[in-house]
Design a protein around this motif. Structure first.
Motif, PDB file in Angstrom:
ATOM      1  N   LEU A 188       0.829  -1.200   0.000  1.00  0.00           N
ATOM      2  CA  LEU A 188       0.000   0.000   0.000  1.00  0.00           C
ATOM      3  C   LEU A 188       0.871   1.259   0.000  1.00  0.00           C
ATOM      4  CD1 LEU A 188      -2.855   1.286   0.255  1.00  0.00           C
ATOM      5  CD2 LEU A 188      -2.443   1.334   2.723  1.00  0.00           C
ATOM      6  N   LEU A 189       1.957   1.232   0.768  1.00  0.00           N
ATOM      7  CA  LEU A 189       2.842   2.390   0.821  1.00  0.00           C
ATOM      8  C   LEU A 189       3.512   2.629  -0.530  1.00  0.00           C
ATOM      9  CD1 LEU A 189       4.491   1.853   4.332  1.00  0.00           C
ATOM     10  CD2 LEU A 189       2.332   2.951   3.743  1.00  0.00           C
ATOM     11  N   LEU A 190       3.902   1.557  -1.192  1.00  0.00           N
ATOM     12  CA  LEU A 190       4.501   1.669  -2.522  1.00  0.00           C
ATOM     13  C   LEU A 190       3.483   2.210  -3.526  1.00  0.00           C
ATOM     14  CD1 LEU A 190       7.282   1.049  -3.756  1.00  0.00           C
ATOM     15  CD2 LEU A 190       6.367  -1.163  -4.473  1.00  0.00           C
ATOM     16  N   LYS A 191       2.261   1.756  -3.412  1.00  0.00           N
ATOM     17  CA  LYS A 191       1.186   2.228  -4.292  1.00  0.00           C
ATOM     18  C   LYS A 191       0.899   3.713  -4.042  1.00  0.00           C
ATOM     19  CE  LYS A 191      -3.705   1.252  -5.320  1.00  0.00           C
ATOM     20  NZ  LYS A 191      -4.859   0.385  -4.975  1.00  0.00           N
ATOM     21  N   ALA A 192       0.944   4.115  -2.786  1.00  0.00           N
ATOM     22  CA  ALA A 192       0.666   5.518  -2.443  1.00  0.00           C
ATOM     23  C   ALA A 192       1.718   6.449  -3.021  1.00  0.00           C
ATOM     24  CB  ALA A 192       0.604   5.669  -0.920  1.00  0.00           C
ATOM     25  N   ILE A 193       2.995   6.066  -2.941  1.00  0.00           N
ATOM     26  CA  ILE A 193       4.056   6.945  -3.448  1.00  0.00           C
ATOM     27  C   ILE A 193       3.988   7.066  -4.958  1.00  0.00           C
ATOM     28  CG2 ILE A 193       5.965   5.321  -3.867  1.00  0.00           C
ATOM     29  CD1 ILE A 193       6.387   8.508  -1.861  1.00  0.00           C
ATOM     30  N   ALA A 194       3.570   5.991  -5.635  1.00  0.00           N
ATOM     31  CA  ALA A 194       3.475   6.024  -7.098  1.00  0.00           C
ATOM     32  C   ALA A 194       2.248   6.801  -7.559  1.00  0.00           C
ATOM     33  CB  ALA A 194       3.431   4.595  -7.641  1.00  0.00           C
ATOM     34  N   THR A 195       1.147   6.659  -6.838  1.00  0.00           N
ATOM     35  CA  THR A 195      -0.105   7.300  -7.255  1.00  0.00           C
ATOM     36  C   THR A 195      -0.119   8.790  -6.951  1.00  0.00           C
ATOM     37  OG1 THR A 195      -1.250   5.219  -6.819  1.00  0.00           O
ATOM     38  CG2 THR A 195      -2.609   7.194  -7.054  1.00  0.00           C
ATOM     39  N   TRP A 196       0.466   9.172  -5.830  1.00  0.00           N
ATOM     40  CA  TRP A 196       0.404  10.560  -5.383  1.00  0.00           C
ATOM     41  C   TRP A 196       1.762  11.255  -5.499  1.00  0.00           C
ATOM     42  CZ3 TRP A 196      -4.118  12.859  -4.570  1.00  0.00           C
ATOM     43  CH2 TRP A 196      -5.238  12.060  -4.317  1.00  0.00           C
ATOM     44  N   ILE A 197       2.538  10.920  -6.521  1.00  0.00           N
ATOM     45  CA  ILE A 197       3.878  11.486  -6.683  1.00  0.00           C
ATOM     46  C   ILE A 197       3.850  13.000  -6.820  1.00  0.00           C
ATOM     47  CG2 ILE A 197       3.879  11.215  -9.204  1.00  0.00           C
ATOM     48  CD1 ILE A 197       6.862  10.704  -6.797  1.00  0.00           C
ATOM     49  N   ASP A 198       2.752  13.541  -7.337  1.00  0.00           N
ATOM     50  CA  ASP A 198       2.655  14.986  -7.553  1.00  0.00           C
ATOM     51  C   ASP A 198       2.080  15.711  -6.344  1.00  0.00           C
ATOM     52  OD1 ASP A 198       0.189  13.785  -7.774  1.00  0.00           O
ATOM     53  OD2 ASP A 198      -0.539  15.140  -9.339  1.00  0.00           O
ATOM     54  N   SER A 199       1.905  15.017  -5.238  1.00  0.00           N
ATOM     55  CA  SER A 199       1.306  15.631  -4.047  1.00  0.00           C
ATOM     56  C   SER A 199       2.268  15.534  -2.865  1.00  0.00           C
ATOM     57  CB  SER A 199      -0.014  14.928  -3.703  1.00  0.00           C
ATOM     58  OG  SER A 199      -0.558  15.461  -2.523  1.00  0.00           O
ATOM     59  N   PRO A 200       2.995  16.604  -2.551  1.00  0.00           N
ATOM     60  CA  PRO A 200       3.922  16.560  -1.408  1.00  0.00           C
ATOM     61  C   PRO A 200       3.200  16.367  -0.076  1.00  0.00           C
ATOM     62  CG  PRO A 200       3.714  18.801  -2.265  1.00  0.00           C
ATOM     63  CD  PRO A 200       3.021  17.907  -3.243  1.00  0.00           C
ATOM     64  N   PRO A 230       5.293  13.262   4.193  1.00  0.00           N
ATOM     65  CA  PRO A 230       5.147  12.472   5.435  1.00  0.00           C
ATOM     66  C   PRO A 230       5.453  10.991   5.240  1.00  0.00           C
ATOM     67  CG  PRO A 230       3.002  13.222   4.634  1.00  0.00           C
ATOM     68  CD  PRO A 230       4.030  13.942   3.839  1.00  0.00           C
ATOM     69  N   LEU A 231       5.182  10.446   4.025  1.00  0.00           N
ATOM     70  CA  LEU A 231       5.493   9.031   3.780  1.00  0.00           C
ATOM     71  C   LEU A 231       7.002   8.805   3.808  1.00  0.00           C
ATOM     72  CD1 LEU A 231       3.680   6.832   1.128  1.00  0.00           C
ATOM     73  CD2 LEU A 231       6.046   6.436   1.759  1.00  0.00           C
ATOM     74  N   LEU A 232       7.742   9.689   3.146  1.00  0.00           N
ATOM     75  CA  LEU A 232       9.206   9.565   3.135  1.00  0.00           C
ATOM     76  C   LEU A 232       9.789   9.780   4.532  1.00  0.00           C
ATOM     77  CD1 LEU A 232       9.973  11.458  -0.186  1.00  0.00           C
ATOM     78  CD2 LEU A 232      10.338   9.029   0.227  1.00  0.00           C
ATOM     79  N   VAL A 257       8.950  24.562  -6.149  1.00  0.00           N
ATOM     80  CA  VAL A 257       9.861  23.477  -6.479  1.00  0.00           C
ATOM     81  C   VAL A 257      10.497  22.877  -5.229  1.00  0.00           C
ATOM     82  CG1 VAL A 257      11.860  24.980  -6.827  1.00  0.00           C
ATOM     83  CG2 VAL A 257      11.734  22.801  -8.031  1.00  0.00           C
ATOM     84  N   TYR A 258      10.710  23.692  -4.187  1.00  0.00           N
ATOM     85  CA  TYR A 258      11.299  23.137  -2.959  1.00  0.00           C
ATOM     86  C   TYR A 258      10.351  22.137  -2.313  1.00  0.00           C
ATOM     87  CZ  TYR A 258      12.678  22.650   1.887  1.00  0.00           C
ATOM     88  OH  TYR A 258      13.002  22.124   3.113  1.00  0.00           O
ATOM     89  N   ARG A 259       9.115  22.554  -2.148  1.00  0.00           N
ATOM     90  CA  ARG A 259       8.141  21.692  -1.473  1.00  0.00           C
ATOM     91  C   ARG A 259       7.816  20.461  -2.308  1.00  0.00           C
ATOM     92  NH1 ARG A 259       2.312  22.119  -0.995  1.00  0.00           N
ATOM     93  NH2 ARG A 259       1.593  21.188   0.954  1.00  0.00           N
ATOM     94  N   SER A 260       7.744  20.625  -3.626  1.00  0.00           N
ATOM     95  CA  SER A 260       7.323  19.522  -4.489  1.00  0.00           C
ATOM     96  C   SER A 260       8.449  18.545  -4.814  1.00  0.00           C
ATOM     97  CB  SER A 260       6.748  20.078  -5.790  1.00  0.00           C
ATOM     98  OG  SER A 260       5.620  20.874  -5.534  1.00  0.00           O
ATOM     99  N   LYS A 261       9.688  19.064  -4.889  1.00  0.00           N
ATOM    100  CA  LYS A 261      10.791  18.194  -5.319  1.00  0.00           C
ATOM    101  C   LYS A 261      11.934  18.122  -4.314  1.00  0.00           C
ATOM    102  CE  LYS A 261      10.672  18.014 -10.377  1.00  0.00           C
ATOM    103  NZ  LYS A 261      11.464  18.248 -11.611  1.00  0.00           N
ATOM    104  N   TYR A 262      12.526  19.284  -4.025  1.00  0.00           N
ATOM    105  CA  TYR A 262      13.786  19.291  -3.283  1.00  0.00           C
ATOM    106  C   TYR A 262      13.651  18.700  -1.881  1.00  0.00           C
ATOM    107  CZ  TYR A 262      15.357  22.419  -7.011  1.00  0.00           C
ATOM    108  OH  TYR A 262      15.683  22.953  -8.229  1.00  0.00           O
ATOM    109  N   LYS A 263      12.542  19.012  -1.217  1.00  0.00           N
ATOM    110  CA  LYS A 263      12.362  18.501   0.143  1.00  0.00           C
ATOM    111  C   LYS A 263      12.289  16.973   0.145  1.00  0.00           C
ATOM    112  CE  LYS A 263       9.663  19.333   4.317  1.00  0.00           C
ATOM    113  NZ  LYS A 263       8.522  20.094   4.903  1.00  0.00           N
ATOM    114  N   GLY A 264      11.531  16.415  -0.798  1.00  0.00           N
ATOM    115  CA  GLY A 264      11.432  14.967  -0.893  1.00  0.00           C
ATOM    116  C   GLY A 264      12.747  14.315  -1.265  1.00  0.00           C
ATOM    117  N   ILE A 265      13.502  14.961  -2.154  1.00  0.00           N
ATOM    118  CA  ILE A 265      14.816  14.422  -2.546  1.00  0.00           C
ATOM    119  C   ILE A 265      15.761  14.427  -1.350  1.00  0.00           C
ATOM    120  CG2 ILE A 265      16.836  14.869  -3.988  1.00  0.00           C
ATOM    121  CD1 ILE A 265      14.900  15.915  -6.143  1.00  0.00           C
TER     122      ILE A 265
END
Length: 676
Positions: A584-596, A601-603, A653-661
């Motif tokens: 389920l966690l893997l599915k969530a990260i793939a489905t909601w990739i565009d939603s920080p 919180p998942l990462l 871009v920070y919230r959507s990409k850099y923070k997760g990276i």
């Protein structure tokens, strides 16, 4: 540049525009002023004629770059220095704070660079004193700020003589007149001016020796006036609490440098004044306690924990300097309080009066002070340090013993039994826990109530013995078995950090006994969330309610993972998650990739899951769990990384990409260190 108005508009855009393209255009257009020294006359013209504060700031910062990066003719440096001093003198009352700060930095920098080249640069000291001789408070403040910044500039270089020159010149220019009690009302009745003077005094003793300070002609008068000034500041604690830090810092630096002075025959007069400063500090704290009871709206210094700690960190050095006389004073102050407290709490009328609270608060100050003293061990030539420490510690331990076993506790429970039928500590704890539960259930709209309630709940569970007692209460079992948004309305906010705080506390209680049955009972509300999410078909998985549920669940799980400190407890969580819920966690990260709101919180939950604190991830040699965990984490990172790089055009871009990276890299780093 066609006119001054156009330049002012560009400066406004440079510093204020929210549009990055506008800022870049303004910066590119204006950069010639800070790069070409031939533009210095234009910058002086802007400084003199511009009405927009951002244009003045631009001119000042550009001149500062020229002064710092280029070797300018001496006459030009003097011209800039005189221009800025005159500007400050004529416009002090109307300058924006950020403009004044920039101009002061400019004039101090140019004065520092020309200090030994031409004596006219040293006239900045007398210019500052002239400011302080003016009637207006704004001029007085400006003079103090210039002196403060000048000392700061001098402290950045390796020439110790420069700082002592400033010190000497200032004293020669009648520093004593500004600390004279009869003249304090002239400028120091304004709090900002007083605070600036304290900061200025606190900057001394940075890079010159005490022996150099003593060699100044007016040292004896100066140190006496500084002592009087400090004592009056301590007595005015309501007004000066945030500034005392700098005065105590000055005295602390002087006493700590004394052992390194070669000339032991000189009378520095510190042994005369330091005990008075220490006694003044303690008596002023007692005054603050008394005032707190005469004015219900007044917040006492004891309530300001950070400010109190800042002031007390200098206390040990003052105490150790004259440890015998200072310890005698503290013991003489503490013993009557202890005796009054132990005798008074045997009497019902004393316990129910305000006297007991007044005495308790004074004793609390003494405990804080003794704790600060014992936190620092410093050799000062006092041969009885250990004995003195033991004397002070004995009194604190006596107080602790009395609080735990003395008649006061018995009187407390007798009175509570009479009024509320609360016969022991468990019943009192139960009242507190039920209040916590009610606050969390019904006060979801009040952020302040929620924050303080969660802080209290977390503090109550932080101790092992208190935690064990809490587990005996039915009210605690109610919380640990019903932690869902139906019972606690604040959990409806899926993005709140309070969820993590709440579940960290629940987790602390959950893992206190390392019992798998109780773990499964406590984790059941989250199990139901997993079951509901796993039953949702793929086409409906992009629904907003699913997004909120996943984000909230990840914050909850992170709080629980943060509470784990043992291998056994970690095994409970891992066995519950793997293999049932990992897909389920893997599915969530793939489905909601565009939603920080989901991915972050998942990462962060995964980052906590792979953190090997207290060796909780040290699995048995025969266990494959380490490999399985690494495998699941790797799959998640690949799923996230391969998709996030392809995500295009996010506004933030920070919230959507850099923070997760960044969190992903933390996961990868931590994942390399846990052992199988």
């Amino acid at each position: 540049m066609e006119n001054l108005e156009q330049l002012e508009a560009l400066c406004e855009r440079l510093y204020n525009s929210q549009d990055s393209a506008e800022r870049a255009y303004a910066e590119n257009t204006l950069k010639c002023f800070s790069q070409d020294t031939s533009c210095i006359p234009q910058l002086e013209y802007i400084l003199e004629n511009a009405r927009n504060p951002y244009a003045v700031l631009f001119a000042s910062s550009s001149l500062l770059k020229h002064i710092t990066q280029n070797i300018l003719p001496l006459q030009l440096q003097l011209q800039i220095r005189n221009h800025v001093v005159n500007y400050l003198a004529s416009r002090s009352a109307n300058l924006e704070h950020f403009v004044a700060t920039s101009l002061i930095q400019l004039v101090c920098r140019v004065s520092k660079l020309g200090w030994f080249v031409d004596d006219k640069f040293q006239e900045l000291i007398s210019d500052s004193v002239n400011f302080m001789n003016q009637q207006e408070a704004a001029h007085y403040a400006m003079g103090l700020k210039v002196l403060n910044q000048l000392v700061s500039e001098m402290n950045r270089v390796s020439l110790a003589d420069m700082a002592i020159i400033v010190f000497t010149a200032f004293i020669t220019c009648n520093l004593k007149s500004f600390l004279d009690p009869h003249k304090l009302c002239k400028g120091l009745n304004h709090h900002d001016n007083y605070h600036e003077l304290c900061r200025f005094l606190g900057r001394f003793k940075v890079n010159f020796q005490l022996s150099e300070v003593v060699s100044v002609e007016f040292y004896n008068s100066w140190i006496g006036l500084i002592s009087d000034f400090t004592l009056k500041s301590l007595q005015s604690w309501k007004w000066t609490s945030s500034s005392i830090y700098y005065l105590l810092e000055l005295w602390s630096r002087m006493v700590t440098s004394l052992p390194y002075v070669k000339d032991k025959s000189t009378n520095y007069r510190l042994d005369e004044f330091v005990p008075k400063i220490l006694e003044g500090f303690v008596s002023s704290r007692f005054d603050s306690v008394q005032a707190g009871f005469s004015d219900d709206l007044l917040e006492g210094p004891l309530d300001k924990a950070e400010l109190m700690q800042d002031q007390l960190k200098f206390f040990p050095y003052l105490f150790r300097f004259q440890c015998e006389s200072c310890s005698t004073y503290l013991i003489n102050a503490m013993d009557p309080l202890l005796q009054e407290y132990m005798d008074g709490t045997k009497l019902q009328e004393y316990v129910s009066s305000s006297n007991v609270v007044l005495t308790e608060t004074k004793l609390a100050w003494m405990v804080h002070i003794v704790g600060a003293i014992l936190s620092v061990k410093q050799y000062t030539g006092c041969t009885s340090n250990e004995v003195i420490d033991a004397d002070l510690s004995a009194r604190v331990l006596q107080l602790i013993n009395f609080m735990d076993t003395g008649s006061y506790v018995q009187q407390l429970y007798v009175r509570l039994s009479e009024l509320l039928r609360l016969h022991d500590h468990l019943l009192i704890l139960d009242v507190m826990v039920r209040k916590i539960a009610n606050n969390l259930k019904f006060c979801s709209e009040s952020e302040e109530v929620l924050d303080q309630t969660l802080a209290l709940f977390s503090e109550m569970t932080s101790g092992l013995m208190t935690g064990k007692l809490l587990l005996k209460l039915d009210s605690i079992h109610y919380i640990t078995e019903n932690h869902n948004r139906e019972h606690f309305l604040f959990l409806k906010d899926y993005s709140s950090r309070r969820r993590t705080t709440f579940y960290f506390t629940v987790g602390s209680l959950m893992f206190m006994e390392d019992n798998i049955v109780k773990f499964k009972q406590a984790i059941d509300p989250l199990q139901q969330v997993f079951v509901n999410l796993e039953s949702i078909p793929d086409p409906l998985f992009r629904d907003e309610t699913v997004k909120c549920a996943i984000a909230g669940l990840m914050r909850d799980l992170r709080g629980i993972a943060m509470a784990i400190h043992s291998r056994k407890a970690y095994g409970f969580l891992f066995d519950w998650l793997y293999p049932a819920h990992m897909p389920l966690l893997l599915k969530a990260i793939a489905t909601w990739i565009d939603s920080p709101e989901v991915t972050t919180p998942l990462l962060k939950f995964y980052a906590e899951l792979v953190l090997n604190k207290a060796q909780r991830l040290t699995f048995d040699q025969s266990s494959p769990n380490g490999i399985l965990l690494f495998w699941e984490v790797s799959k998640l990172l690949v799923a996230y990384g391969s998709r996030i790089l392809a995500l295009s055009g996010p506004k933030d871009v920070y919230r959507s990409k850099y923070k997760g990276i960044w969190v992903s890299l933390s996961i990868l780093t931590r994942g390399m260190y846990f052992q199988n």
